[in-house]
Design a protein around this motif. Structure first.
Motif, PDB file in Angstrom:
ATOM      1  N   HIS A  54      -3.884   0.790   0.995  1.00  0.00           N
ATOM      2  CA  HIS A  54      -3.480   2.020   2.060  1.00  0.00           C
ATOM      3  C   HIS A  54      -1.958   2.354   2.210  1.00  0.00           C
ATOM      4  CE1 HIS A  54      -3.542   4.528   5.814  1.00  0.00           C
ATOM      5  NE2 HIS A  54      -4.732   4.694   5.433  1.00  0.00           N
ATOM      6  N   SER A  55      -1.686   3.594   2.298  1.00  0.00           N
ATOM      7  CA  SER A  55      -0.182   3.881   2.528  1.00  0.00           C
ATOM      8  C   SER A  55       0.503   3.556   3.308  1.00  0.00           C
ATOM      9  CB  SER A  55      -0.175   5.357   2.314  1.00  0.00           C
ATOM     10  OG  SER A  55      -0.503   5.950   3.513  1.00  0.00           O
ATOM     11  N   GLU A  56      -0.137   2.993   4.363  1.00  0.00           N
ATOM     12  CA  GLU A  56       0.638   2.264   5.570  1.00  0.00           C
ATOM     13  C   GLU A  56       1.072   0.997   5.098  1.00  0.00           C
ATOM     14  OE1 GLU A  56      -2.440   3.084   8.454  1.00  0.00           O
ATOM     15  OE2 GLU A  56      -1.897   5.239   8.453  1.00  0.00           O
ATOM     16  N   CYS A  89      -6.733   3.066  -2.271  1.00  0.00           N
ATOM     17  CA  CYS A  89      -6.244   4.064  -1.606  1.00  0.00           C
ATOM     18  C   CYS A  89      -4.927   4.570  -2.562  1.00  0.00           C
ATOM     19  CB  CYS A  89      -5.971   4.165  -0.251  1.00  0.00           C
ATOM     20  SG  CYS A  89      -6.810   3.667   0.862  1.00  0.00           S
ATOM     21  N   VAL A  90      -4.935   6.046  -2.774  1.00  0.00           N
ATOM     22  CA  VAL A  90      -3.568   6.495  -3.683  1.00  0.00           C
ATOM     23  C   VAL A  90      -3.349   7.556  -2.778  1.00  0.00           C
ATOM     24  CG1 VAL A  90      -4.437   5.366  -5.780  1.00  0.00           C
ATOM     25  CG2 VAL A  90      -5.398   7.747  -5.051  1.00  0.00           C
ATOM     26  N   GLY A  91      -2.058   8.322  -3.142  1.00  0.00           N
ATOM     27  CA  GLY A  91      -1.439   9.540  -2.409  1.00  0.00           C
ATOM     28  C   GLY A  91      -0.101   9.255  -2.592  1.00  0.00           C
ATOM     29  N   GLU A  92       0.306  10.938  -2.700  1.00  0.00           N
ATOM     30  CA  GLU A  92       1.760  11.120  -2.382  1.00  0.00           C
ATOM     31  C   GLU A  92       2.578  11.218  -1.182  1.00  0.00           C
ATOM     32  OE1 GLU A  92      -0.579  13.203  -3.044  1.00  0.00           O
ATOM     33  OE2 GLU A  92       0.408  15.220  -2.079  1.00  0.00           O
ATOM     34  N   VAL A 136      -0.110  11.151   1.920  1.00  0.00           N
ATOM     35  CA  VAL A 136       0.744  10.541   3.031  1.00  0.00           C
ATOM     36  C   VAL A 136       0.970  11.358   4.057  1.00  0.00           C
ATOM     37  CG1 VAL A 136       2.614   9.015   3.683  1.00  0.00           C
ATOM     38  CG2 VAL A 136       1.374   8.648   1.468  1.00  0.00           C
ATOM     39  N   TRP A 137       1.598  12.602   3.759  1.00  0.00           N
ATOM     40  CA  TRP A 137       2.033  13.529   4.871  1.00  0.00           C
ATOM     41  C   TRP A 137       0.687  14.142   5.597  1.00  0.00           C
ATOM     42  CZ3 TRP A 137      -0.037  18.052   3.564  1.00  0.00           C
ATOM     43  CH2 TRP A 137      -0.671  18.233   2.213  1.00  0.00           C
ATOM     44  N   ALA A 138      -0.321  13.801   5.283  1.00  0.00           N
ATOM     45  CA  ALA A 138      -1.432  14.561   5.836  1.00  0.00           C
ATOM     46  C   ALA A 138      -2.187  13.428   6.860  1.00  0.00           C
ATOM     47  CB  ALA A 138      -2.618  14.887   5.017  1.00  0.00           C
ATOM     48  N   ILE A 139      -1.686  12.161   6.747  1.00  0.00           N
ATOM     49  CA  ILE A 139      -2.380  11.084   7.586  1.00  0.00           C
ATOM     50  C   ILE A 139      -1.999  11.155   8.869  1.00  0.00           C
ATOM     51  CG2 ILE A 139      -2.526   8.569   7.893  1.00  0.00           C
ATOM     52  CD1 ILE A 139      -2.492   8.302   4.653  1.00  0.00           C
ATOM     53  N   GLY A 140      -2.684  11.116   9.935  1.00  0.00           N
ATOM     54  CA  GLY A 140      -2.400  11.371  11.357  1.00  0.00           C
ATOM     55  C   GLY A 140      -1.377  12.553  11.905  1.00  0.00           C
ATOM     56  N   THR A 141      -1.446  13.704  10.933  1.00  0.00           N
ATOM     57  CA  THR A 141      -0.499  14.527  11.300  1.00  0.00           C
ATOM     58  C   THR A 141      -1.153  15.827  11.747  1.00  0.00           C
ATOM     59  OG1 THR A 141      -0.365  15.302   9.052  1.00  0.00           O
ATOM     60  CG2 THR A 141       1.322  13.645   9.560  1.00  0.00           C
TER      61      THR A 141
END
Ligand SMILES: O=C[C@H](O)COP(=O)(O)O
Length: 247
Positions: free
Chosen positions: A96-98, A127-130, A167-172
């Motif tokens: 996970h990115s966290e 998990c993967v993501g930019e 990453v920029w979409a997580i929890g935002t």
């Protein structure tokens, strides 16, 4: 024909045993989900045993959020895949990115953890993501391609799920456009087919990042989206139910 899907919740560092009083409602969602839709919940290590016991004999799968790459030993504070399995987990989230950001996990770390999880009998969600700056720089697809190549081990693809989480979409509350999600999921599919051949066609690719009732229907019907990895909206059944029902 409706596609097979997985809706997985990730409680992250939230929840105590008191919160498991509501687990029956999550299990009910899983039991009532349409054919082809699986429902899973990744919970903190402290809750895995009780959650697995409470959801036994239901369709709800319980998993962990990480594991160590070694089976046992002098690693204070860590939990092995075998321990998760022993506690009743059937899968674990990895990379996970966290964790990549907070614990500095590399693709090689995630790869080693994935091999350990599979060896212990756990299915894996990798998990993967930019990041936002990577997207702005136009490198999102190459970043995700590198993460996939480095994190995913050779394995039985029936036990592998990928979660694409910008990453920029997580929890935002922000989400990519459906076209952007489609482009990335198609890219991930191509990478999986190139790596695993025909078996790569059936690996589920979840979308994660601010999935909620209001956007679930649209996101879940995008090309190559095989479900969702849901953080904040998985903490209560009231928020999670509409997402499962949209699948
Ligand atoms: O694992 C879940 C994701 O990080 C998404 O979290 P979120 O739904 O709270 O944005």
């Amino acid at each position: 024909m409706a596609k097979n899907m997985l809706i997985a919740g990730n409680w992250k560092m939230n929840g105590t045993h008191a919160d498991l009083a509501g687990l029956g409602a999550f299990a009910g969602l899983a039991d009532r989900a349409r054919d082809g839709v699986s429902v899973a919940l990744a919970v903190p290590h402290t809750l895995v045993f009780s959650a697995a016991q409470l959801s036994a004999d239901t369709s709800l799968s319980i998993g962990g959020e990480d594991c160590h790459h070694k089976e046992s030993g002098a690693h204070t504070g860590c939990v092995s895949a075998a321990m998760l399995r022993d506690a009743g987990a059937s899968f674990t989230i990895l990379g996970h990115s966290e964790r990549r950001a907070d614990q500095g996990e590399s693709d090689a770390d995630v790869h080693a953890k994935a091999e350990a999880a599979l060896a212990a009998g756990l299915d894996i969600i990798i998990c993967v993501g930019e990041t936002e700056s990577e997207r702005d720089a136009g490198t999102a697809q190459s970043v995700v391609g590198t993460q996939l190549a480095g994190s995913v081990p050779d394995c039985d693809t029936a036990r592998l799920t990928i979660a694409y989480e910008p990453v920029w979409a997580i929890g935002t509350g922000r989400t990519p456009t459906p076209d952007d999600v489609a482009a990335m999921h198609d890219h991930i599919r191509a990478a999986l087919v190139s790596r695993f051949g025909e078996a790569g066609e059936s690996v589920l690719i979840l979308y994660g990042g601010s999935v909620k009732a209001a956007n679930a229907e649209e996101l879940l019907h995008v090309s190559n989206v095989g479900g969702a990895l849901v953080g904040g909206a998985s903490l209560t059944v009231a928020d999670f139910a509409p997402i499962v029902e949209a699948a």
